[in-house]
Design a protein around this motif. Structure first.
Motif, PDB file in Angstrom:
ATOM      1  N   THR A  80      13.211  -8.221 -64.622  1.00  0.00           N
ATOM      2  CA  THR A  80      12.598  -6.908 -64.793  1.00  0.00           C
ATOM      3  C   THR A  80      11.819  -6.940 -66.110  1.00  0.00           C
ATOM      4  N   ASP A  81      11.174  -5.837 -66.445  1.00  0.00           N
ATOM      5  CA  ASP A  81      10.506  -5.756 -67.749  1.00  0.00           C
ATOM      6  C   ASP A  81      11.516  -5.988 -68.872  1.00  0.00           C
ATOM      7  N   ALA A  82      12.701  -5.415 -68.731  1.00  0.00           N
ATOM      8  CA  ALA A  82      13.745  -5.612 -69.745  1.00  0.00           C
ATOM      9  C   ALA A  82      14.148  -7.077 -69.828  1.00  0.00           C
ATOM     10  N   GLY A  83      14.236  -7.753 -68.694  1.00  0.00           N
ATOM     11  CA  GLY A  83      14.573  -9.176 -68.683  1.00  0.00           C
ATOM     12  C   GLY A  83      13.486 -10.025 -69.306  1.00  0.00           C
ATOM     13  N   ARG A  84      12.231  -9.750 -68.950  1.00  0.00           N
ATOM     14  CA  ARG A  84      11.117 -10.513 -69.530  1.00  0.00           C
ATOM     15  C   ARG A  84      11.027 -10.311 -71.040  1.00  0.00           C
ATOM     16  N   ALA A  85      11.413  -9.136 -71.514  1.00  0.00           N
ATOM     17  CA  ALA A  85      11.385  -8.864 -72.954  1.00  0.00           C
ATOM     18  C   ALA A  85      12.387  -9.726 -73.719  1.00  0.00           C
ATOM     19  N   LEU A  86      13.333 -10.326 -73.017  1.00  0.00           N
ATOM     20  CA  LEU A  86      14.331 -11.192 -73.662  1.00  0.00           C
ATOM     21  C   LEU A  86      13.823 -12.614 -73.898  1.00  0.00           C
ATOM     22  N   GLN A  87      12.682 -12.973 -73.352  1.00  0.00           N
ATOM     23  CA  GLN A  87      12.198 -14.347 -73.485  1.00  0.00           C
ATOM     24  C   GLN A  87      12.073 -14.788 -74.943  1.00  0.00           C
TER      25      GLN A  87
END
Length: 105
Positions: A80-87
């Motif tokens: 999700t957007d939240a997951g991609r922000a963790l990269q």
């Protein structure tokens, strides 16, 4: 492993509720590399089916991954957007590990 949101006033405490498990970080690493199927994660990680099922479910509940389609037997897991922000967080951990932790012989 059911995701239970943290009530901590500290953002690090709240984030650790989602990210404080080694398997979650390794699943994220694989998702950033393009893995999106249960069997793909299973084949790349030394993880049991039960543990992977629990961690993927927890990550979906936390809003880091989404299961598409939600009820299909062979669903894909997408960041999700939240997951991609963790990269950048995962990349910073990789860089720190390269700089400060010895490599196995």
């Amino acid at each position: 492993m059911k995701y239970v949101p943290s009530r901590s006033p500290c953002p690090i405490g709240r984030a650790s509720r989602v990210l404080g498990d080694r398997w979650v970080l390794l699943i994220l690493r694989e998702a950033f590399l393009g893995v999106d199927r249960f069997d793909g994660f299973l084949g790349r990680l030394d993880i049991s089916r039960a543990t992977l099922t629990a961690r993927l479910g927890s990550m979906v509940e936390a809003g880091v991954l989404e299961r598409v389609p939600p009820r299909a037997k062979y669903a894909r897991y997408r960041l999700t957007d939240a997951g991609r922000a963790l990269q950048p967080v995962v990349e910073a951990m990789r860089d720190w590990g390269d700089a400060w932790l010895p490599r196995p012989a």
